[in-house]
Each structure stands twice: as structure tokens, then as C-alpha cells.
Write a protein that holds these residues in place. Structure first.
Motif, PDB file in Angstrom:
ATOM      1  N   ASP A 141     -10.706  -9.428  -3.020  1.00  0.00           N
ATOM      2  CA  ASP A 141     -10.082  -8.475  -2.527  1.00  0.00           C
ATOM      3  C   ASP A 141     -10.715  -7.313  -1.260  1.00  0.00           C
ATOM      4  N   HIS A 142     -11.398  -8.006  -0.691  1.00  0.00           N
ATOM      5  CA  HIS A 142     -12.429  -7.230   0.425  1.00  0.00           C
ATOM      6  C   HIS A 142     -11.834  -6.495   1.243  1.00  0.00           C
ATOM      7  N   HIS A 143     -10.342  -6.774   1.847  1.00  0.00           N
ATOM      8  CA  HIS A 143      -9.845  -6.037   2.617  1.00  0.00           C
ATOM      9  C   HIS A 143      -9.360  -4.643   2.005  1.00  0.00           C
ATOM     10  N   THR A 144      -8.763  -4.429   0.800  1.00  0.00           N
ATOM     11  CA  THR A 144      -8.630  -3.325   0.158  1.00  0.00           C
ATOM     12  C   THR A 144     -10.077  -2.362  -0.139  1.00  0.00           C
ATOM     13  N   ARG A 145     -11.076  -3.182  -0.549  1.00  0.00           N
ATOM     14  CA  ARG A 145     -12.301  -2.490  -0.792  1.00  0.00           C
ATOM     15  C   ARG A 145     -12.699  -1.844   0.426  1.00  0.00           C
ATOM     16  N   ALA A 146     -12.432  -2.679   1.904  1.00  0.00           N
ATOM     17  CA  ALA A 146     -13.010  -2.081   2.943  1.00  0.00           C
ATOM     18  C   ALA A 146     -12.279  -0.622   3.267  1.00  0.00           C
ATOM     19  N   ARG A 147     -10.794  -0.860   3.086  1.00  0.00           N
ATOM     20  CA  ARG A 147      -9.986  -0.054   3.342  1.00  0.00           C
ATOM     21  C   ARG A 147     -10.313   1.554   2.595  1.00  0.00           C
ATOM     22  N   ARG A 148     -10.759   1.424   1.377  1.00  0.00           N
ATOM     23  CA  ARG A 148     -11.242   2.429   0.484  1.00  0.00           C
ATOM     24  C   ARG A 148     -12.240   3.081   1.045  1.00  0.00           C
ATOM     25  N   LEU A 149     -13.452   2.040   1.639  1.00  0.00           N
ATOM     26  CA  LEU A 149     -14.612   2.592   1.784  1.00  0.00           C
ATOM     27  C   LEU A 149     -14.424   3.412   3.374  1.00  0.00           C
ATOM     28  N   THR A 150     -13.541   2.807   4.290  1.00  0.00           N
ATOM     29  CA  THR A 150     -13.171   3.639   5.417  1.00  0.00           C
ATOM     30  C   THR A 150     -12.645   4.973   5.134  1.00  0.00           C
ATOM     31  N   GLU A 151     -11.660   4.907   4.219  1.00  0.00           N
ATOM     32  CA  GLU A 151     -10.944   6.270   4.018  1.00  0.00           C
ATOM     33  C   GLU A 151     -12.111   7.277   3.421  1.00  0.00           C
ATOM     34  N   ALA A 152     -12.803   6.894   2.699  1.00  0.00           N
ATOM     35  CA  ALA A 152     -14.179   7.719   2.084  1.00  0.00           C
ATOM     36  C   ALA A 152     -15.125   8.069   2.997  1.00  0.00           C
ATOM     37  N   ARG A 173     -14.876  -0.658  15.644  1.00  0.00           N
ATOM     38  CA  ARG A 173     -14.818  -2.058  16.059  1.00  0.00           C
ATOM     39  C   ARG A 173     -16.193  -2.590  15.426  1.00  0.00           C
ATOM     40  N   ARG A 174     -17.523  -1.741  15.783  1.00  0.00           N
ATOM     41  CA  ARG A 174     -18.592  -2.053  15.324  1.00  0.00           C
ATOM     42  C   ARG A 174     -18.679  -2.073  13.778  1.00  0.00           C
ATOM     43  N   GLU A 175     -18.023  -0.959  13.257  1.00  0.00           N
ATOM     44  CA  GLU A 175     -18.242  -0.947  11.787  1.00  0.00           C
ATOM     45  C   GLU A 175     -17.260  -2.174  11.104  1.00  0.00           C
ATOM     46  N   GLN A 176     -16.246  -2.674  11.810  1.00  0.00           N
ATOM     47  CA  GLN A 176     -15.693  -3.625  11.277  1.00  0.00           C
ATOM     48  C   GLN A 176     -16.498  -5.106  11.162  1.00  0.00           C
ATOM     49  N   VAL A 177     -17.267  -5.125  12.259  1.00  0.00           N
ATOM     50  CA  VAL A 177     -18.191  -6.438  12.344  1.00  0.00           C
ATOM     51  C   VAL A 177     -19.404  -6.124  11.197  1.00  0.00           C
ATOM     52  N   ARG A 178     -19.927  -4.887  11.068  1.00  0.00           N
ATOM     53  CA  ARG A 178     -20.743  -4.597  10.070  1.00  0.00           C
ATOM     54  C   ARG A 178     -20.383  -5.093   8.565  1.00  0.00           C
ATOM     55  N   LEU A 179     -19.031  -4.750   8.513  1.00  0.00           N
ATOM     56  CA  LEU A 179     -18.371  -4.863   7.088  1.00  0.00           C
ATOM     57  C   LEU A 179     -18.436  -6.277   6.826  1.00  0.00           C
ATOM     58  N   ASN A 180     -17.868  -7.066   7.892  1.00  0.00           N
ATOM     59  CA  ASN A 180     -17.749  -8.647   7.753  1.00  0.00           C
ATOM     60  C   ASN A 180     -18.882  -9.369   7.442  1.00  0.00           C
ATOM     61  N   ILE A 181     -20.112  -8.767   8.110  1.00  0.00           N
ATOM     62  CA  ILE A 181     -21.354  -9.388   7.862  1.00  0.00           C
ATOM     63  C   ILE A 181     -21.866  -9.161   6.284  1.00  0.00           C
ATOM     64  N   ALA A 182     -21.527  -7.951   5.816  1.00  0.00           N
ATOM     65  CA  ALA A 182     -22.037  -7.505   4.324  1.00  0.00           C
ATOM     66  C   ALA A 182     -21.113  -8.444   3.518  1.00  0.00           C
ATOM     67  N   MET A 183     -19.743  -8.597   3.861  1.00  0.00           N
ATOM     68  CA  MET A 183     -18.874  -9.405   3.005  1.00  0.00           C
ATOM     69  C   MET A 183     -19.476 -10.737   3.095  1.00  0.00           C
ATOM     70  N   GLY A 261     -11.294 -12.175  10.140  1.00  0.00           N
ATOM     71  CA  GLY A 261      -9.922 -11.550   9.935  1.00  0.00           C
ATOM     72  C   GLY A 261      -9.795 -10.170   9.259  1.00  0.00           C
ATOM     73  N   SER A 262      -8.203  -9.916   9.159  1.00  0.00           N
ATOM     74  CA  SER A 262      -8.050  -8.797   8.555  1.00  0.00           C
ATOM     75  C   SER A 262      -8.021  -8.774   6.748  1.00  0.00           C
ATOM     76  N   GLY A 263      -8.077 -10.136   6.566  1.00  0.00           N
ATOM     77  CA  GLY A 263      -8.372 -10.672   5.057  1.00  0.00           C
ATOM     78  C   GLY A 263      -9.690 -10.146   4.430  1.00  0.00           C
ATOM     79  N   ALA A 264     -10.522  -9.880   5.601  1.00  0.00           N
ATOM     80  CA  ALA A 264     -11.997  -9.357   5.043  1.00  0.00           C
ATOM     81  C   ALA A 264     -12.230  -8.115   5.434  1.00  0.00           C
ATOM     82  N   HIS A 265     -12.115  -7.483   6.657  1.00  0.00           N
ATOM     83  CA  HIS A 265     -12.569  -6.177   7.016  1.00  0.00           C
ATOM     84  C   HIS A 265     -11.231  -5.306   7.057  1.00  0.00           C
ATOM     85  N   ASP A 266     -10.134  -5.595   7.026  1.00  0.00           N
ATOM     86  CA  ASP A 266      -9.088  -4.990   7.049  1.00  0.00           C
ATOM     87  C   ASP A 266      -8.526  -4.482   8.435  1.00  0.00           C
TER      88      ASP A 266
END
Length: 509
Positions: A141-152, A173-183, A261-266
Motif C-alpha cells: 500500500d505504498h500509494h496510500t502511505r505516500a499520500r499520507r506523508l505528502t499531506e502531513a 515532481r522531485r519528491e515523487q522520485v524520492r519517494l519511488n527510490i525509497a520504496m 507509477g501511481s501505485g507506488a508514489h501516488d
């Protein structure tokens, strides 16, 4: 009569006409009204949209014709055979062929977008590794966890809180790639390490041609060349992508621009369909799949690595504070022990006065319970765990009025080191550092006079337990999960270090 006719033909202007054209609606002469050119613009926009839609359909049709479907499904079969606990999740993903995606990626609706050229260029082993990687994004459930982290992070910036937020809302856009790398690091750190046999080399990527020839008969899934791992980025292993995110620098983002994809970084991705596309899965169906994966891991279907076992232990369970659980177990034991009253002549009965002093009746007395605390001071227990548990036990006993000589503390590793009565946690002297055998500490507590009513044992669980039930209630606080106390030995025997059933156990995770 003529005057009457003149009045009947006179037109009286309305107030709107008398006020003239509004300043908001009046337009200079010769300037076309906005609606005059709207049909042409709308037609041009609609034509462009239809052309893009036709181009996308042509791309999808050509990709579907070029896709080597048997090879892709053979790779999925290899992934299912290797990790059977992910079988339900792997078969739930819908395949969408397209040349728009560079390699393979997933969206939040459980659809996998596949480039036929990528499938054609990689062997089945590496495609199986990509299957396992992509499905891990969805199951965790990476996309849900990424959305919560973005909102926080957005709330952190809006509230002006001190310190920096985990993500920069001004650079999505840069933070989207950072999230993807960490995932990717969270998935790759132990999944493929667990698939490696004991006699295999430690590298996870494609090696030389000679090595590939040696691995001709090996069918274990592996990562394609260039996949991200903690060792490749020189980052220490962590448990979650939220922890890896602190180590992902802008330089890593520039060097490893990736998009699963959005299934990872949302985040938004141009090559994905919306929720009305082909075969979308909703959140309830996704939750059912995750529960199935969790139950498969718990049932031992396949050998799940430690990261997946940690995920299965916590998924679907409401978090409970171990302090609340330990306090409830301790209070229950103390209440049962303290409820036993007795008669005493030290406190006269209230009815003695009504008898005129000729007869003295004994009063009821409720003694304070005796408490023994056995502390595991072996080298495997951290000071932080011991400190937090001792503070909680001391607070409970103080709140119930059980202090001083009613509390005896035994420090024990392979033998009893100290035995002392304490009033405060600061008075404790922790001695130890050797092996672990808390049976010695429990036996010493049982021989104390007066005999304890409740014995609390604080340990990491790596100790043998008494075979026979002791004469008082025993509460064990263990600094580990119940799963870590059971394992199979090198000879295949089942090793169970859990306390016996007559010991009330609280896992202090």
C-alpha cells in the motif's frame, strides 16, 4: 380624446434601460463577445482530444500485438512458484500493454503497464523479479502511505512547525522520485536476498557472461541490471521507506530518475488510465487481497523474508500500547491478590462499642500485596527497553500504594545477581551481561518471605521457563514479538521459547 391617445402610445423605459449598460457587461464596440469564438475553440479542443485518443488506441493495439504474452505469463508463474504467498496478488493484476511506459509500472487500481520491448529484451528470470517488485508496491500500500506523508508535509509547512518536513510540497515532481527510490529500497533490501541460495554469490544483479553461463540452469528470479538496492546506494538497511527517505539525497534523485507509477508514489503519470479504465480494483478489493497475503504468510506458505513477516504481523491489527496492556495485566493480578482480607485485633471492630466494652471483636484487614520483579540483565536486552518497562511498573505500584518493602527486585542473567527492596526506579542497580536463565530469578523470588503475590518478569524471551506452575501469579513482559520466539533449528526441529500458558504474557513491541 386626443390627449388620451398620446398617453397610451408612450413607452416608459424600465429602470434597467434607464441605467444604461452595466460596467461589468459593457464591451467596447467592435470587440467580439466571448461566446462568439467559443464554438470554434471547443471544436478544436475536441478534435485534438479525439486525435490523442485515437493515437493512444493505436499505441495500445500495436503494443498488444507485439507483446510476448506467453513469456510475460511464464515470468509471473515463476514469481508465483518462488513466492506462493503473493499468488493471489499477482493473479489479481490486470496487464495493459503500451509503449508509453518505459519498462513496467503499476497504478493505484492494480493495473500493470508493460512495454513489449522491455519484455522482449529481458529473460524470464528478470521479468519474474520485476513482477515481484511491482506487486510489492501494491500489497504494501505504498500509494496510500505516500499520500499520507505528502499531506502531513503540507500541514507541517502550513503550520510553520520547527524543523523540515519529510517532503518538499513546492517540488512535487522531485519528491515523487524520492519517494519511488525509497520504496524501491524497502522492497529490494531483503526480498531478493532471501531468494538467493546459500551457495550463491552475494550480488543481486546481472554479472559477467561467464557467470551468466554458470547460472544457465538457475531459475531463481533476480533484479534487472540497474535496480536500486541499499548496498548500491551505500545506505544502511532500514525497515520502512519512510526511514529510507531521510537518506535519499537530491544527487541520488538526479542519478536514478525512476517511475514505478501511481501505485507506488501516488503522483500523476501520463501513461496511466483513470478509474474508469479497464479492470480497475477498488480499495475494498485491494484490502481483501492484502488480508489473503497476510494469512498466507502466517500459514507458512513459502519462505517469506523478514520484511514481509514484519508486514504480516502488523497489517490489519489496531495498534495497542504495550503500556496499557502491561498495566491492565499487572492491575488485575494485584487486585486479585489484594482482595483477600483477614481479621486482626490491631484494628478494633466498629461494633465493639455497642457491646459496652465487655467483648472485643477483631476488625477486617486488607494487607498490601507483595510484588517481586525479575529483570533480565543479560547482554541481549537493551537499556532503553529495560528503562521504559521499569518506569511503567514503578508508576503502577506507586499508584496502587505498593512501595518500599513490599517490592523486591531481582536482577538475573544466568544467575541471580542482586536482590533488593526499592522505593523508586532510580534506586535500582542493574548487574549482569552474561547468558539468560530466568528460572533462577523466579525460584529466588518464590523462596522470599513473605511470599510474593505477583511476580513480574521483564525479558527479551531468550530464556527457559519453569516447567511447573509457581505458587503466585506471574506476568511476563517480553521485548519481542511472539513470532520471534518460535523458529526451526538447523536440524529441522521446532524451537518454541514462548512462556507456558499459566504465565500471563504481554509483548512489549
Amino acid at each position: 380624446m386626443s390627449a388620451t391617445t398620446t398617453v397610451s402610445t408612450l413607452k416608459i423605459p424600465t429602470p434597467a434601460v434607464m441605467a444604461g449598460p452595466s460596467r461589468l457587461t459593457a464591451r467596447p464596440a467592435g470587440l467580439p463577445a466571448p461566446w462568439e469564438g467559443q464554438p470554434a475553440k471547443a471544436a478544436a479542443s475536441q478534435a485534438a482530444h479525439h486525435e490523442a485518443d485515437r493515437a493512444e488506441r493505436r499505441d495500445r493495439a500495436q503494443a498488444a500485438a507485439d507483446l510476448d504474452t506467453p513469456k510475460l505469463l511464464a515470468a509471473r508463474h515463476l514469481a508465483v512458484t518462488t513466492c506462493p504467498y503473493l499468488a493471489v496478488a499477482l493473479h489479481a493484476i490486470a496487464v495493459v500493454p503500451t509503449y508509453a511506459v518505459p519498462t513496467m509500472g503499476v497504478d493505484r487500481h492494480w493495473r500493470c503497464y508493460v512495454n513489449p520491448a522491455f519484455v522482449r529484451a529481458h529473460p524470464v528470470r528478470e521479468l519474474a523479479g520485476v513482477w515481484l517488485h511491482e506487486v510489492s508496491h501494491l500489497v504494501r500500500d505504498h500509494h496510500t502511505r505516500a499520500r499520507r506523508l505528502t499531506e502531513a508535509s503540507a500541514r507541517h509547512e502550513a503550520a510553520g512547525r520547527p524543523g523540515s518536513a519529510p517532503l518538499d510540497p513546492d517540488n512535487p515532481r522531485r519528491e515523487q522520485v524520492r519517494l519511488n527510490i525509497a520504496m524501491d529500497l524497502e522492497i529490494n533490501d531483503d526480498l531478493f536476498e532471501s531468494l538467493r541460495g546459500p551457495d550463491k554469490p552475494r550480488t543481486l544483479h546481472r554479472r559477467s557472461k561467464t557467470d551468466d553461463a554458470d547460472d544457465a540452469n538457475d531459475t531463481t528470479p533476480r533484479l534487472p541490471e540497474g535496480a536500486l538496492t541499499p548496498s548500491r546506494l551505500r545506505i544502511a538497511n532500514c525497515d520502512l521507506f519512510e526511514q529510507y527517505l531521510h537518506h535519499v539525497t537530491p544527487t541520488m534523485v538526479a542519478d536514478h530518475w525512476t517511475d514505478c507509477g501511481s501505485g507506488a508514489h501516488d503522483g500523476p503519470v501520463p501513461w496511466e488510465d483513470d478509474a474508469a479504465g479497464a479492470h480497475p480494483l477498488g480499495p475494498h478489493e485491494a484490502a481483501a487481497i492484502r488480508i489473503s497475503v497476510r494469512d498466507a504468510i502466517a500459514a507458512g506458505r513459502g519462505t517469506a523474508p523478514s520484511g514481509w513477516q514484519r508486514w504480516a504481523e502488523h497489517y490489519g491489527k489496531a495498534p495497542q500500547d504495550w503500556r496499557t496492556l502491561l498495566g491492565a495485566a499487572f492491575r488485575t493480578s494485584l487486585g486479585a491478590a489484594g482482595g483477600a482480607g483477614d481479621y486482626t485485633y490491631r484494628r478494633p471492630n466498629r461494633r465493639t462499642a455497642s457491646l459496652g466494652g465487655r467483648l472485643v471483636l477483631p476488625g477486617l484487614h486488607r494487607p498490601l500485596p507483595q510484588v517481586a520483579v525479575v529483570i533480565d540483565t543479560s547482554g541481549s536486552v537493551s537499556d532503553m527497553d529495560l528503562g521504559s518497562a521499569l518506569t511503567e511498573v514503578a508508576a503502577i505500584t506507586r499508584a496502587l500504594g505498593v512501595t518500599g518493602r513490599n517490592v523486591a527486585v531481582y536482577t538475573c542473567d544466568a544467575a541471580v545477581q542482586t536482590a533488593q527492596n526499592v522505593c523508586r526506579a532510580e534506586e535500582l542497580t542493574l548487574v549482569g551481561g552474561g547468558g539468560t536463565d530466568l528460572r533462577e530469578g523466579i525460584r529466588a523470588a518464590m523462596t522470599r518471605q513473605p511470599r510474593p503475590d505477583v511476580t513480574v518478569v521483564l525479558t527479551d524471551g531468550g530464556t527457559p521457563w519453569p516447567e511447573e506452575q509457581s505458587g503466585c501469579r506471574v506476568v511476563a513482559g517480553i521485548f519481542a514479538s511472539h513470532r520471534s520466539l518460535t523458529r526451526f533449528g538447523s536440524d529441522g526441529t521446532f524451537i518454541d521459547c514462548r512462556p507456558p500458558e499459566w504465565i500471563e504474557t504481554v509483548y512489549l513491541e
